[in-house]
Design an enzyme around this catalytic site. Sequence first.
Site, mmCIF file in Angstrom:
data_model
loop_
_atom_site.group_PDB
_atom_site.id
_atom_site.type_symbol
_atom_site.label_atom_id
_atom_site.label_comp_id
_atom_site.label_asym_id
_atom_site.label_seq_id
_atom_site.Cartn_x
_atom_site.Cartn_y
_atom_site.Cartn_z
ATOM 1 N N GLY A 1 0.825 -1.208 0.000
ATOM 2 C CA GLY A 1 0.000 0.000 0.000
ATOM 3 C C GLY A 1 0.854 1.251 0.000
ATOM 4 N N CYS B 1 0.150 4.433 16.212
ATOM 5 C CA CYS B 1 1.001 3.463 16.916
ATOM 6 C C CYS B 1 2.295 3.106 16.184
ATOM 7 C CB CYS B 1 0.208 2.200 17.202
ATOM 8 S SG CYS B 1 -1.076 2.479 18.429
ATOM 9 N N LYS C 1 5.193 5.843 15.913
ATOM 10 C CA LYS C 1 5.834 6.256 17.175
ATOM 11 C C LYS C 1 6.441 5.064 17.912
ATOM 12 C CE LYS C 1 2.106 6.182 20.596
ATOM 13 N NZ LYS C 1 2.564 5.014 21.336
HETATM 14 N N1 LIG Z 1 -4.869 3.828 19.322
HETATM 15 C C1 LIG Z 1 -4.505 2.563 19.236
HETATM 16 O O1 LIG Z 1 -4.841 1.842 18.291
HETATM 17 C C2 LIG Z 1 -3.653 1.937 20.329
HETATM 18 C C3 LIG Z 1 -3.528 0.545 20.372
HETATM 19 C C4 LIG Z 1 -2.754 -0.020 21.376
HETATM 20 C C5 LIG Z 1 -2.096 0.785 22.296
HETATM 21 N N2 LIG Z 1 -2.215 2.133 22.217
HETATM 22 C C6 LIG Z 1 -1.515 2.935 23.231
HETATM 23 O O2 LIG Z 1 -2.474 3.364 24.189
HETATM 24 C C7 LIG Z 1 -2.139 4.673 24.681
HETATM 25 C C8 LIG Z 1 -3.296 5.618 24.439
HETATM 26 O O3 LIG Z 1 -3.500 5.718 23.035
HETATM 27 P P1 LIG Z 1 -4.814 6.381 22.420
HETATM 28 O O4 LIG Z 1 -4.757 6.147 20.959
HETATM 29 O O5 LIG Z 1 -5.987 5.957 23.213
HETATM 30 O O6 LIG Z 1 -4.505 7.918 22.729
HETATM 31 P P2 LIG Z 1 -5.520 9.153 22.613
HETATM 32 O O7 LIG Z 1 -4.672 10.316 22.271
HETATM 33 O O8 LIG Z 1 -6.663 8.781 21.739
HETATM 34 O O9 LIG Z 1 -6.066 9.312 24.100
HETATM 35 C C9 LIG Z 1 -5.296 9.662 25.203
HETATM 36 C C10 LIG Z 1 -6.209 10.332 26.210
HETATM 37 O O10 LIG Z 1 -5.464 10.576 27.403
HETATM 38 C C11 LIG Z 1 -5.878 11.829 27.918
HETATM 39 N N3 LIG Z 1 -4.826 12.320 28.812
HETATM 40 C C12 LIG Z 1 -3.587 12.768 28.479
HETATM 41 N N4 LIG Z 1 -2.917 13.105 29.589
HETATM 42 C C13 LIG Z 1 -3.732 12.864 30.641
HETATM 43 C C14 LIG Z 1 -3.600 12.996 32.048
HETATM 44 N N5 LIG Z 1 -2.471 13.445 32.593
HETATM 45 N N6 LIG Z 1 -4.655 12.647 32.832
HETATM 46 C C15 LIG Z 1 -5.793 12.172 32.276
HETATM 47 N N7 LIG Z 1 -5.983 12.035 30.961
HETATM 48 C C16 LIG Z 1 -4.960 12.368 30.140
HETATM 49 C C17 LIG Z 1 -6.089 12.695 26.698
HETATM 50 O O11 LIG Z 1 -6.913 13.813 26.974
HETATM 51 C C18 LIG Z 1 -6.739 11.685 25.747
HETATM 52 O O12 LIG Z 1 -8.143 11.713 25.848
HETATM 53 C C19 LIG Z 1 -0.862 5.056 23.946
HETATM 54 O O13 LIG Z 1 0.228 4.705 24.745
HETATM 55 C C20 LIG Z 1 -0.888 4.204 22.697
HETATM 56 O O14 LIG Z 1 0.391 3.947 22.192
HETATM 57 C C21 LIG Z 1 -2.991 2.731 21.263
#
Ligand SMILES: NC(=O)c1ccc[n+]([C@@H]2O[C@H](COP(=O)([O-])OP(=O)(O)OC[C@H]3O[C@@H](n4cnc5c(N)ncnc54)[C@H](O)[C@@H]3O)[C@@H](O)[C@H]2O)c1
Length: 435
Positions: free
Chosen positions: A254, A261, A264
């Site tokens: 693609g 993810c 980073k």
């Molecule tokens: N998105 C994915 O597909 C995925 C899959 C597996 C793992 N992850 C991991 O999960 C984690 C979260 O990812 P995401 O995609 O949900 O991120 P996101 O940016 O969608 O959500 C993060 C949330 O955390 C909140 N936040 C930030 N700092 C804060 C604090 N100090 N107190 C309270 N809330 C706070 C933000 O306001 C936001 O709503 C990351 O480490 C990511 O690598 C993501």
Amino acid sequence: MNISVIGTGYVGLVVGACLAETGNSVRCADIDERKIDGLRKNRLPIYEPGLEPLVERNQKEGRLGFTADLREAIEWAEVVFIAVGTPAGENGSADLNNVLQVAALIGRHMSREMVVVTKSTVPVGSAAKIGKEIAKEAKFPFHICSNPEFLKEGDAVEDFMRPDRVILGLESSHARRVMTELYAPFVRTGKPILVMDISSAEMTKYAANGMLATRISFMNEIANLCDKLGANVDFVRKGIGSDSRIGQSFLFPGPGYGGSCFPKDLKALVRMGQENEVPLDVLAAVESANERQKRVLIQKLRCALGNELEGRRVALWGLAFKAGTDDMREAPSLTLVEELLEEGVSICAHDPAAVEHARVLLGNRIDFAETNYEALVGADALVVVTDWNEYRHPDFERVKRTLRQPVIVDGRNLYDVEKMRTLGVRYHSIGRPSA
Ligand SMILES: NC(=O)c1ccc[n+]([C@@H]2O[C@H](COP(=O)([O-])OP(=O)(O)OC[C@H]3O[C@@H](n4cnc5c(N)ncnc54)[C@H](O)[C@@H]3O)[C@@H](O)[C@H]2O)c1
């Protein structure tokens, strides 16, 4: 069980809703008050199939609540999930500031013995830092568990409800008992709960994303070579995927991977290698191959329209980094748009879910269409960027009629080359003969 999930983004919201669905009392907390206000009214900040009814039902039935009061959420909980963002820091390593801030709050406000679960993707060694931060003010015993999340955006609810495996990195029998009980409803079909030490659990998440990204970049490079040599990557993909050691998944070429993810996490993994003087050359190459691949569609467009693109108009189908999500983080479409604009190309784009986010990122530098056909009006070519289902079987006669000339550049290999030839479409895809 009383469970609080701190960070109500993609992961936190899915985790919270799914744990409530299995009967737990869940509070999802976030510092973003607007997000919390919206969620209380069942307005979801993300597009994710199947999530809205889950949030609505569990909220209505009193098992799921949303709060911007982190202190209250922590005081109330027996188990706290940390699911805040861990963006790439300046040197590529994961930025742990959000996670450590939450850890400090947990230490300050916990009101009983507690299991603290890290859902956020964090580098090896982070659990120790989190534990240290909590311990500064903790008045009760606590048990750390590293429980990385493997959900795929677009299939997140299904992935959480029926995971291939659950990884638990932990050190105490209390954490083991609580966590296996919590996950029991999700592994009834016999999928494993793999209990291991915390460092291995943290590493497993990065290794999984590293492997998946490697498969993508590998296939993209093989496809590029197929292009040059006149081979067809569709055959090659099936040919190698039939080998049980390789398997069919994640072999589709693609326009490069994107999302919140892979980019980073790969940077963080490469950085972990550098910090520990362990070269991760394969992964560094995966990253640079991906950066190159994001430019493949503009090269294809040049093949189709000629080197001089200035003054052309192009229709884009798909902006989200993949189908099934409105997530635009690191989407290959953004690289393509910037390159086209720089060349003086005007753009009209369609996406079933991501237009709102795209508008924030791109403003009025491109046009947005209500329907995929509307995007084609006056365009010299259609470029398919995201593999949304609704793009798979369009009315090709209408596509031909609406475009100024019948040119399709297909970044997802959605269409049959022979069919395009028969229809008289000038068709360029990835790693397959052109029509
Ligand atoms: N998105 C994915 O597909 C995925 C899959 C597996 C793992 N992850 C991991 O999960 C984690 C979260 O990812 P995401 O995609 O949900 O991120 P996101 O940016 O969608 O959500 C993060 C949330 O955390 C909140 N936040 C930030 N700092 C804060 C604090 N100090 N107190 C309270 N809330 C706070 C933000 O306001 C936001 O709503 C990351 O480490 C990511 O690598 C993501």
